[in-house]
Motif scaffolding. Structure first.
Motif, PDB file in Angstrom:
ATOM      1  N   GLU A 105       0.828  -1.205   0.000  1.00 47.21           N
ATOM      2  CA  GLU A 105       0.000   0.000   0.000  1.00 47.21           C
ATOM      3  C   GLU A 105       0.866   1.260   0.000  1.00 47.21           C
ATOM      4  O   GLU A 105       0.599   2.217  -0.744  1.00 47.21           O
ATOM      5  N   LEU A 106       1.911   1.251   0.817  1.00 48.42           N
ATOM      6  CA  LEU A 106       2.788   2.424   0.875  1.00 48.42           C
ATOM      7  C   LEU A 106       3.571   2.574  -0.428  1.00 48.42           C
ATOM      8  O   LEU A 106       3.675   3.675  -0.970  1.00 48.42           O
ATOM      9  N   GLN A 107       4.135   1.488  -0.904  1.00 48.08           N
ATOM     10  CA  GLN A 107       4.924   1.558  -2.127  1.00 48.08           C
ATOM     11  C   GLN A 107       4.070   2.040  -3.301  1.00 48.08           C
ATOM     12  O   GLN A 107       4.537   2.781  -4.167  1.00 48.08           O
ATOM     13  N   ASP A 108       2.818   1.629  -3.329  1.00 38.34           N
ATOM     14  CA  ASP A 108       1.929   2.073  -4.395  1.00 38.34           C
ATOM     15  C   ASP A 108       1.649   3.566  -4.289  1.00 38.34           C
ATOM     16  O   ASP A 108       1.573   4.264  -5.307  1.00 38.34           O
ATOM     17  N   ALA A 109       1.514   4.063  -3.063  1.00 41.93           N
ATOM     18  CA  ALA A 109       1.188   5.477  -2.860  1.00 41.93           C
ATOM     19  C   ALA A 109       2.295   6.401  -3.349  1.00 41.93           C
ATOM     20  O   ALA A 109       2.032   7.534  -3.762  1.00 41.93           O
ATOM     21  N   VAL A 110       3.542   5.937  -3.298  1.00 35.78           N
ATOM     22  CA  VAL A 110       4.674   6.775  -3.725  1.00 35.78           C
ATOM     23  C   VAL A 110       5.417   6.130  -4.894  1.00 35.78           C
ATOM     24  O   VAL A 110       6.615   6.327  -5.077  1.00 35.78           O
ATOM     25  N   SER A 111       4.696   5.357  -5.693  1.00 38.19           N
ATOM     26  CA  SER A 111       5.327   4.576  -6.764  1.00 38.19           C
ATOM     27  C   SER A 111       5.991   5.429  -7.831  1.00 38.19           C
ATOM     28  O   SER A 111       6.910   4.973  -8.512  1.00 38.19           O
ATOM     29  N   ASP A 112       5.554   6.666  -7.997  1.00 42.74           N
ATOM     30  CA  ASP A 112       6.189   7.543  -8.986  1.00 42.74           C
ATOM     31  C   ASP A 112       7.672   7.734  -8.696  1.00 42.74           C
ATOM     32  O   ASP A 112       8.450   8.043  -9.607  1.00 42.74           O
ATOM     33  N   TRP A 227      11.259   9.455   1.242  1.00 44.90           N
ATOM     34  CA  TRP A 227      10.042   9.139   1.991  1.00 44.90           C
ATOM     35  C   TRP A 227      10.337   8.258   3.194  1.00 44.90           C
ATOM     36  O   TRP A 227      10.932   7.191   3.080  1.00 44.90           O
ATOM     37  N   ASP A 229       7.616   7.934   5.963  1.00 45.91           N
ATOM     38  CA  ASP A 229       6.324   8.264   6.559  1.00 45.91           C
ATOM     39  C   ASP A 229       5.925   9.708   6.280  1.00 45.91           C
ATOM     40  O   ASP A 229       4.793  10.105   6.546  1.00 45.91           O
ATOM     41  N   ARG A 230       6.813  10.487   5.806  1.00 39.89           N
ATOM     42  CA  ARG A 230       6.602  11.803   5.192  1.00 39.89           C
ATOM     43  C   ARG A 230       7.855  12.131   4.412  1.00 39.89           C
ATOM     44  O   ARG A 230       8.860  11.407   4.484  1.00 39.89           O
ATOM     45  N   TRP A 231       7.834  13.210   3.669  1.00 39.15           N
ATOM     46  CA  TRP A 231       9.004  13.575   2.874  1.00 39.15           C
ATOM     47  C   TRP A 231      10.005  14.347   3.731  1.00 39.15           C
ATOM     48  O   TRP A 231       9.642  15.306   4.416  1.00 39.15           O
TER      49      TRP A 231
END
Length: 284
Positions: A105-112, A227, A229-231
């Motif tokens: 789920e996390l990897q998908d959220a920042v997959s770009d 990333w 948990d935040r940038w």
């Protein structure tokens, strides 16, 4: 809080007049959680340009413009006043575990920002270095810190050795480069071990001692956000966390997403001269 006024001028002079030119400028700072743009203006010469403004996929402010009449030069001037208020804190103090970072789920959220690009590819040697640092790190924050330490130890800031098309593998092999190269190396290493990372372009006021009201030569600059948990942001060129003297302009996967000015000309051309000037004034 620091208030900075930035004046950035780029000028091309052509050997022969061109009949048309089409361009995109990414030179205007953005407002985010740590900076607010108080004023911003982009002026063009010749003044016959047709301009449209939009935000690209990455959130960058873009001025797209074309000039249809014949012209012998192109000058773009971006002026902005920005208040910067960077948050204090230690990225090693909290954040995710390796297991949490790897969740789909996390990897998908920042997959770009997880896949390598042609400019961030690091090659077998640097992949091995990154994997060793990953194995020794208790968590992603420790790995990020080790990557920045490794870059500071191995690479020197030396202009003129690399170019805009130099990838991270070549820059590491040279052990020299500019801010763009150091950012690409850091991003490539992080992505290889599963830490999403992105490229940031902006401006840097280089003289903390200049004081309020004094205009100094500034710098177009580049750094990294990763990333956890935040940038979190880090400047690998100066081996430091960001300060109120860093101003963000654009974010993307690598330099090609944030190029300050790109375009094409038809019906003539041949650049006889290129001048770039950045001046920064602290006003508060």
């Amino acid at each position: 809080m620091t208030r900075l006024k930035i004046d950035h001028v780029t000028r091309y002079d052509y050997n022969d007049s061109v009949s048309k030119s089409y361009n995109e400028a990414r030179m205007t700072p953005i407002s985010d959680d740590e900076q607010v743009v108080l004023e911003a203006e982009l002026t063009l010469s010749p003044g016959t340009a047709t301009v449209s403004n939009y935000r690209d996929y990455w959130g960058t402010r873009v001025a797209a413009f074309d000039i249809q009449g014949r012209h012998r030069h192109l000058e773009i001037r971006s002026t902005a006043t920005v208040e910067v208020h960077r948050a204090a804190g230690d990225e090693a103090a909290d954040g995710l575990s390796w297991e949490e970072l790897a969740t789909p789920e996390l990897q998908d959220a920042v997959s770009d920002y997880g896949a390598q690009t042609p400019l961030t590819r690091i090659g077998p040697e640097l992949e091995g270095v990154a994997e060793e640092l990953r194995a020794a790190a208790a968590n992603p924050a420790d790995a990020a810190r080790a990557i920045f330490e490794g870059i500071a130890t191995h690479m020197q800031y030396v202009p003129g050795v690399t170019g805009v098309h130099t990838d991270a593998e070549a820059a590491w092999r040279e052990a020299k480069g500019v801010c763009q190269d150091l950012a690409h190396v850091a991003i490539g290493m992080m992505r290889h071990i599963g830490i999403p990372a992105r490229y940031v372009s902006g401006y840097l006021h280089p003289d903390y001692e200049a004081g309020i009201g004094r205009t100094v030569p500034g710098e177009s600059h580049a750094w990294v956000e990763w990333w956890n948990d935040r940038w979190y942001a880090y400047d690998p060129t100066n081996h430091t966390r960001l300060t109120d003297f860093h101003v963000t302009v654009a974010r993307g996967r690598d330099y090609s997403d944030v190029t300050p000015l790109k375009g094409m000309v038809t019906g003539g051309g041949g650049t006889s001269g290129l001048q770039v000037r950045v001046e920064v004034t602290q006003t508060a």
